[in-house]
Design a protein around this motif. Structure first.
Motif, PDB file in Angstrom:
ATOM      1  N   LEU A 177      15.112 -26.853  50.704  1.00 16.93           N
ATOM      2  CA  LEU A 177      15.361 -25.591  50.011  1.00 16.93           C
ATOM      3  C   LEU A 177      16.841 -25.237  50.066  1.00 16.93           C
ATOM      4  N   ALA A 178      17.423 -25.355  51.235  1.00 20.97           N
ATOM      5  CA  ALA A 178      18.844 -25.039  51.393  1.00 20.97           C
ATOM      6  C   ALA A 178      19.706 -25.952  50.523  1.00 20.97           C
ATOM      7  N   ALA A 179      19.302 -27.213  50.385  1.00 20.62           N
ATOM      8  CA  ALA A 179      20.081 -28.181  49.608  1.00 20.62           C
ATOM      9  C   ALA A 179      20.174 -27.801  48.135  1.00 20.62           C
ATOM     10  N   LEU A 180      19.204 -27.035  47.654  1.00 16.52           N
ATOM     11  CA  LEU A 180      19.235 -26.617  46.253  1.00 16.52           C
ATOM     12  C   LEU A 180      20.438 -25.733  45.941  1.00 16.52           C
ATOM     13  N   TYR A 181      20.990 -25.108  46.971  1.00 21.69           N
ATOM     14  CA  TYR A 181      22.074 -24.140  46.786  1.00 21.69           C
ATOM     15  C   TYR A 181      23.452 -24.711  47.123  1.00 21.69           C
ATOM     16  N   VAL A 182      23.506 -25.985  47.473  1.00 23.64           N
ATOM     17  CA  VAL A 182      24.778 -26.585  47.889  1.00 23.64           C
ATOM     18  C   VAL A 182      25.563 -27.052  46.665  1.00 23.64           C
ATOM     19  N   TYR A 183      26.762 -26.493  46.507  1.00 24.90           N
ATOM     20  CA  TYR A 183      27.627 -26.873  45.395  1.00 24.90           C
ATOM     21  C   TYR A 183      28.420 -28.136  45.731  1.00 24.90           C
ATOM     22  N   THR A 184      28.550 -29.016  44.764  1.00 29.02           N
ATOM     23  CA  THR A 184      29.370 -30.217  44.922  1.00 29.02           C
ATOM     24  C   THR A 184      30.139 -30.462  43.618  1.00 29.02           C
ATOM     25  N   TYR A 185      31.258 -31.185  43.751  1.00 28.09           N
ATOM     26  CA  TYR A 185      32.029 -31.573  42.570  1.00 28.09           C
ATOM     27  C   TYR A 185      31.418 -32.822  41.948  1.00 28.09           C
ATOM     28  N   ALA A 186      31.411 -32.866  40.633  1.00 25.70           N
ATOM     29  CA  ALA A 186      30.906 -34.051  39.935  1.00 25.70           C
ATOM     30  C   ALA A 186      31.709 -35.277  40.358  1.00 25.70           C
ATOM     31  N   ASP A 187      33.003 -35.074  40.554  1.00 25.38           N
ATOM     32  CA  ASP A 187      33.881 -36.125  41.059  1.00 25.38           C
ATOM     33  C   ASP A 187      34.572 -35.575  42.303  1.00 25.38           C
ATOM     34  N   PRO A 188      34.148 -36.001  43.494  1.00 23.47           N
ATOM     35  CA  PRO A 188      34.712 -35.463  44.735  1.00 23.47           C
ATOM     36  C   PRO A 188      36.233 -35.578  44.827  1.00 23.47           C
ATOM     37  N   ASP A 189      36.805 -36.515  44.083  1.00 27.46           N
ATOM     38  CA  ASP A 189      38.257 -36.711  44.116  1.00 27.46           C
ATOM     39  C   ASP A 189      38.975 -35.862  43.072  1.00 27.46           C
ATOM     40  N   ASP A 190      38.217 -35.158  42.251  1.00 21.90           N
ATOM     41  CA  ASP A 190      38.811 -34.334  41.192  1.00 21.90           C
ATOM     42  C   ASP A 190      38.288 -32.910  41.318  1.00 21.90           C
ATOM     43  N   LEU A 191      39.114 -32.035  41.893  1.00 21.91           N
ATOM     44  CA  LEU A 191      38.680 -30.658  42.126  1.00 21.91           C
ATOM     45  C   LEU A 191      38.617 -29.831  40.848  1.00 21.91           C
ATOM     46  N   THR A 192      38.973 -30.429  39.715  1.00 20.30           N
ATOM     47  CA  THR A 192      38.821 -29.735  38.440  1.00 20.30           C
ATOM     48  C   THR A 192      37.528 -30.146  37.737  1.00 20.30           C
ATOM     49  N   SER A 193      36.791 -31.084  38.338  1.00 20.08           N
ATOM     50  CA  SER A 193      35.529 -31.520  37.741  1.00 20.08           C
ATOM     51  C   SER A 193      34.461 -30.465  37.953  1.00 20.08           C
ATOM     52  N   ALA A 194      33.329 -30.647  37.293  1.00 21.39           N
ATOM     53  CA  ALA A 194      32.241 -29.672  37.360  1.00 21.39           C
ATOM     54  C   ALA A 194      31.818 -29.421  38.810  1.00 21.39           C
ATOM     55  N   TYR A 195      31.615 -28.155  39.119  1.00 20.29           N
ATOM     56  CA  TYR A 195      31.228 -27.742  40.474  1.00 20.29           C
ATOM     57  C   TYR A 195      29.855 -27.100  40.356  1.00 20.29           C
ATOM     58  N   THR A 196      28.822 -27.837  40.697  1.00 21.48           N
ATOM     59  CA  THR A 196      27.463 -27.391  40.418  1.00 21.48           C
ATOM     60  C   THR A 196      26.564 -27.519  41.649  1.00 21.48           C
ATOM     61  N   ARG A 197      25.389 -26.931  41.527  1.00 20.72           N
ATOM     62  CA  ARG A 197      24.368 -27.039  42.564  1.00 20.72           C
ATOM     63  C   ARG A 197      23.076 -27.528  41.925  1.00 20.72           C
ATOM     64  N   PRO A 198      22.203 -28.181  42.686  1.00 20.34           N
ATOM     65  CA  PRO A 198      20.962 -28.705  42.104  1.00 20.34           C
ATOM     66  C   PRO A 198      20.099 -27.630  41.446  1.00 20.34           C
ATOM     67  N   LEU A 199      20.123 -26.422  41.975  1.00 15.63           N
ATOM     68  CA  LEU A 199      19.289 -25.353  41.420  1.00 15.63           C
ATOM     69  C   LEU A 199      19.771 -24.935  40.044  1.00 15.63           C
ATOM     70  N   GLY A 200      21.034 -25.149  39.750  1.00 19.43           N
ATOM     71  CA  GLY A 200      21.574 -24.735  38.462  1.00 19.43           C
ATOM     72  C   GLY A 200      21.910 -23.245  38.439  1.00 19.43           C
ATOM     73  N   GLU A 201      22.233 -22.746  37.263  1.00 12.46           N
ATOM     74  CA  GLU A 201      22.631 -21.356  37.093  1.00 12.46           C
ATOM     75  C   GLU A 201      21.872 -20.733  35.922  1.00 12.46           C
ATOM     76  N   LEU A 202      21.678 -19.456  35.970  1.00 10.97           N
ATOM     77  CA  LEU A 202      21.101 -18.737  34.846  1.00 10.97           C
ATOM     78  C   LEU A 202      22.155 -18.598  33.744  1.00 10.97           C
ATOM     79  N   PRO A 203      21.773 -18.821  32.478  1.00 16.81           N
ATOM     80  CA  PRO A 203      22.746 -18.663  31.397  1.00 16.81           C
ATOM     81  C   PRO A 203      23.027 -17.178  31.120  1.00 16.81           C
ATOM     82  N   GLU A 204      24.071 -16.963  30.362  1.00 12.59           N
ATOM     83  CA  GLU A 204      24.398 -15.591  29.954  1.00 12.59           C
ATOM     84  C   GLU A 204      23.641 -15.236  28.690  1.00 12.59           C
ATOM     85  N   VAL A 205      23.464 -13.960  28.455  1.00 13.16           N
ATOM     86  CA  VAL A 205      22.820 -13.487  27.241  1.00 13.16           C
ATOM     87  C   VAL A 205      23.894 -12.984  26.289  1.00 13.16           C
ATOM     88  N   GLY A 206      23.838 -13.465  25.020  1.00 11.09           N
ATOM     89  CA  GLY A 206      24.816 -12.978  24.059  1.00 11.09           C
ATOM     90  C   GLY A 206      25.454 -14.130  23.326  1.00 11.09           C
TER      91      GLY A 206
END
Length: 206
Positions: A177-206
């Motif tokens: 359960l805790a692992a679902l909330y752990v953020y990681t970089y898509a490319d650990p060597d590139d701090l500008t790469s996507a930074y996501t977690r397994p649970l994902g994020e809710l989209p915005e409305v609009g």
């Protein structure tokens, strides 16, 4: 944090400097900041070394109290084995109901982590939807239809919230359960790469 050691045993712990009496001698609180470690140790006062090896995330585990041990000239504060919190709801039993009629067998006695995390997701989803709820109400009352872009993004919020709750339900243990909330970089060597977690994020409305 300091500890008083007498006869090779920790007899008192000080979380902050304070005046103290040892035998016939009285010492002011400022000895903790003015004296060297060797001077303090000469009267039995040792700075405590914190061992967090067994310390777990309090959101998912119940940690023990610290225990203090003195060995090889060092006082160590350590934790025992942490206990994982319940993933699932705890229900009242027949014995509970027999003791208290208000504790009906099969009803929830205490919510588990999965319930609490899903509730948090649903509250977040409601907050995303709330600014456009008035459009849905207006349409239901016979007014202007909700713009299709709003309807689509509102549906996306609900869909994603359901997916997140399903992922939470699928966690086999508290670590999963805790692992679902752990953020990681898509490319650990590139701090500008996507930074996501397994649970994902809710989209915005609009």
């Amino acid at each position: 944090m300091w500890a008083l050691v007498e006869d090779n045993t920790v007899t008192k712990v000080f979380t902050r400097p304070k005046a103290l009496t040892l035998g016939d001698n009285q010492y002011p609180a400022n000895i903790f900041s003015l004296w060297s470690s060797s001077e303090l140790e000469a009267i039995g006062i040792y700075e405590v070394v914190i061992d967090n090896t067994n310390l777990k995330n309090q959101e998912y585990y119940i940690n023990t109290d610290q225990t203090f041990d003195f060995a090889d000239g060092t006082v160590t504060a350590s934790y025992g084995t942490a206990t994982a919190k319940n993933l699932d709801d705890t229900l009242y039993t027949a014995d509970d109901e027999a003791e208290n009629a208000e504790h009906v067998e099969g009803t929830v006695a205490a919510y588990g982590l999965k319930h609490n995390h899903k509730e948090a997701i649903n509250l977040q989803a409601a907050a995303k939807l709330q600014p456009t709820d008035w459009m849905v109400i207006r349409e239901a009352d016979g007014g202007t239809a909700v713009p299709s872009s709003i309807s689509t993004s509102r549906a996306a919020v609900r869909t994603k919230a359901n997916e997140m709750c399903t992922a939470i339900d699928g966690a086999a243990d508290v670590d999963a359960l805790a692992a679902l909330y752990v953020y990681t970089y898509a490319d650990p060597d590139d701090l500008t790469s996507a930074y996501t977690r397994p649970l994902g994020e809710l989209p915005e409305v609009g």
